[in-house]
Design an enzyme around this catalytic site. Structure first.
Site, PDB file in Angstrom:
ATOM      1  N   CYS A 150       0.827  -1.051  -0.121  1.00 14.18           N
ATOM      2  CA  CYS A 150      -0.074  -0.171  -0.135  1.00 14.18           C
ATOM      3  C   CYS A 150       0.964   1.231  -0.120  1.00 14.18           C
ATOM      4  CB  CYS A 150      -0.946  -0.027   1.298  1.00 14.18           C
ATOM      5  SG  CYS A 150      -1.919   1.589   1.409  1.00 14.18           S
ATOM      6  N   GLU A 197      -4.614  -8.742  -1.712  1.00  9.96           N
ATOM      7  CA  GLU A 197      -4.682  -8.758  -0.504  1.00  9.96           C
ATOM      8  C   GLU A 197      -3.833  -7.591   0.257  1.00  9.96           C
ATOM      9  OE1 GLU A 197      -2.298 -10.081   3.191  1.00  9.96           O
ATOM     10  OE2 GLU A 197      -1.597  -9.610   0.953  1.00  9.96           O
ATOM     11  N   ARG A 240      -4.518 -11.669  12.959  1.00  9.75           N
ATOM     12  CA  ARG A 240      -3.986 -11.370  11.847  1.00  9.75           C
ATOM     13  C   ARG A 240      -5.185 -10.927  10.775  1.00  9.75           C
ATOM     14  NH1 ARG A 240       1.130 -11.747  10.270  1.00  9.75           N
ATOM     15  NH2 ARG A 240       1.701 -10.964   7.858  1.00  9.75           N
ATOM     16  N   ARG A 242      -6.596  -9.083   7.434  1.00 12.14           N
ATOM     17  CA  ARG A 242      -6.394  -8.300   6.299  1.00 12.14           C
ATOM     18  C   ARG A 242      -7.560  -8.212   5.474  1.00 12.14           C
ATOM     19  NH1 ARG A 242      -2.145  -7.854   8.606  1.00 12.14           N
ATOM     20  NH2 ARG A 242      -0.214  -8.445   8.023  1.00 12.14           N
TER      21      ARG A 242
END
Length: 397
Positions: A150, A197, A240, A242
């Protein structure tokens, strides 16, 4: 039958010296010589073999001779769909999609340490920097996969747009970012579907503007978009989260695809179940480091902050492992009786991300920590992959 390792030895290929696009072309050709996409790799593979390899061996070799891939995760010969693996890292997404019947026909990754791990496990060297790869040189595929970084988005100038011959629009708003490379490949190759992702915060980045540009770009390219934040804790003992973005090409599916994100099973994972035995003392924190981490946590607690080490409950799950884990292991520390806590071993990090134990770790501990911290939780991605593959099969006829 001759093996992949024997072929490399015969050609005097030392992997640390051949993590380049020439050997990438050759391994891509070897993995795809019979499935209709070999023409994308044959010219470069032949040139590389003749100029860089054959000059170092006594006898001439054919571009391909039958051999067996003696790697943990060899290429599929019987497959249901083709995919490409961009920003591939060490191959966590590839592994998930191979497991549900996919065949990888192209892969790209810029980091040489990650390439080394990828090659050791899949028998294929990824091409390098995606920004230098022409979309016309990528084979046709059914599914595009990318765990892309990103970056801040910038709007390109009109002159640059005109120079590239592109229309003004959302696609041009992503120039200067790595998402632009995904967009230009989708625009050219028109895969039936894609899966992207990224970190959970992509949705809120820059007050939602970044994700809005991404979503509008993908919609403008002709895809129906689905997205959801999923937590890997349902499959592995790690919290986690995502964001997973899935798209289906309207021209192909007519907006009639029946896709749903997987229903996540109840979390039963426990950190104790991934731990090794007979741990080397080098993984135990020194008195100096352990005292520093405790003082650091106490200082921030006094200020009302939540910063500090994570001493993991062995009956529960861990914090999110990041690429910085190699520095001190602070985010996931394993308690030990009558001793300072320890960091996870590289193999335990692999297990924390759902990689099977036959996954080879050919790099240093520090590089392994970075690689697994940057990777995906394979079982979570595989659950999404199963749903995507099901949609292709049900709606793609």
């Amino acid at each position: 039958m001759t093996t992949y390792s024997e072929i490399k030895e015969r050609l005097n290929i030392k992997i640390d010296r051949h993590l380049n696009d020439g050997f990438a072309a050759l391994t891509h050709y070897w993995q795809n010589h019979t499935n209709g996409v070999s023409q994308y790799f044959k010219p470069s593979a032949k040139e590389y073999l003749q100029k860089e390899i054959l000059s170092t061996v006594e006898d001439s070799e054919q571009l391909y001779i039958p051999f067996k891939f003696d790697v943990p995760f060899p290429p599929k010969t019987d497959f249901k769909f083709r995919f490409i693996d961009l920003f591939a890292g060490i191959g966590g997404i590839r592994l998930a999609y191979q497991n549900v019947g996919g065949k990888c026909v192209f892969t790209s990754e810029w980091n040489n340490f990650a390439k080394k791990t990828y090659e050791a496990n899949f028998g294929e060297v990824p091409y390098g920097d995606i920004t230098g790869i022409n979309e016309n040189d990528i084979p046709d595929h059914d599914v595009l996969l990318a765990g892309f970084p990103c970056q801040p988005f910038s709007i390109a100038g009109v002159s640059k747009k005109n120079a590239l011959g592109r229309k003004h629009g959302f696609l041009d708003e992503t120039q200067g970012t790595l998402f632009f490379d995904i967009a230009r490949i989708i625009e050219k190759k028109k895969p039936k579907a894609f899966m992207l992702e990224n970190v959970k915060n992509l949705v809120s980045h820059d007050k939602g503007k970044t994700f809005k540009v991404i979503r509008n770009t993908l919609t403008e390219l002709g895809y129906s978009i689905y997205y959801q934040v999923l937590d890997a804790k349902h499959f592995v003992p790690q919290h986690r989260e995502r964001i997973i973005i899935v798209g289906f090409r309207n021209e192909f599916f007519k907006k009639n695809e029946s896709f749903e994100f997987p229903k996540l099973p109840k979390s039963k994972a426990k950190i104790k179940n991934i731990l090794e035995t007979d741990i080397d003392p080098k993984y135990t924190l020194s008195d100096k480091l352990w005292n520093y981490l405790q003082d650091y946590a106490a200082k921030h607690k006094a200020k009302g902050n939540g910063f500090g080490f994570g001493l993991t409950d062995l009956e529960g799950i861990s914090r999110t492992m990041s690429a910085r884990y190699y520095k001190d292991g602070a985010e996931i520390l394993i308690p030990q009786e009558n001793s300072n806590p320890r960091r996870l071993t590289p193999r335990e990090c692999a297990r924390l991300q759902g990689f099977p134990d036959k996954f080879i770790i050919p790099v240093s501990n520090n590089q392994a920590y970075k690689q697994f911290g940057n990777s995906v939780a394979v079982p979570l991605i595989q659950a999404v992959a199963k749903q995507l593959a099901k949609t292709l099969e049900e709606n793609g006829k």
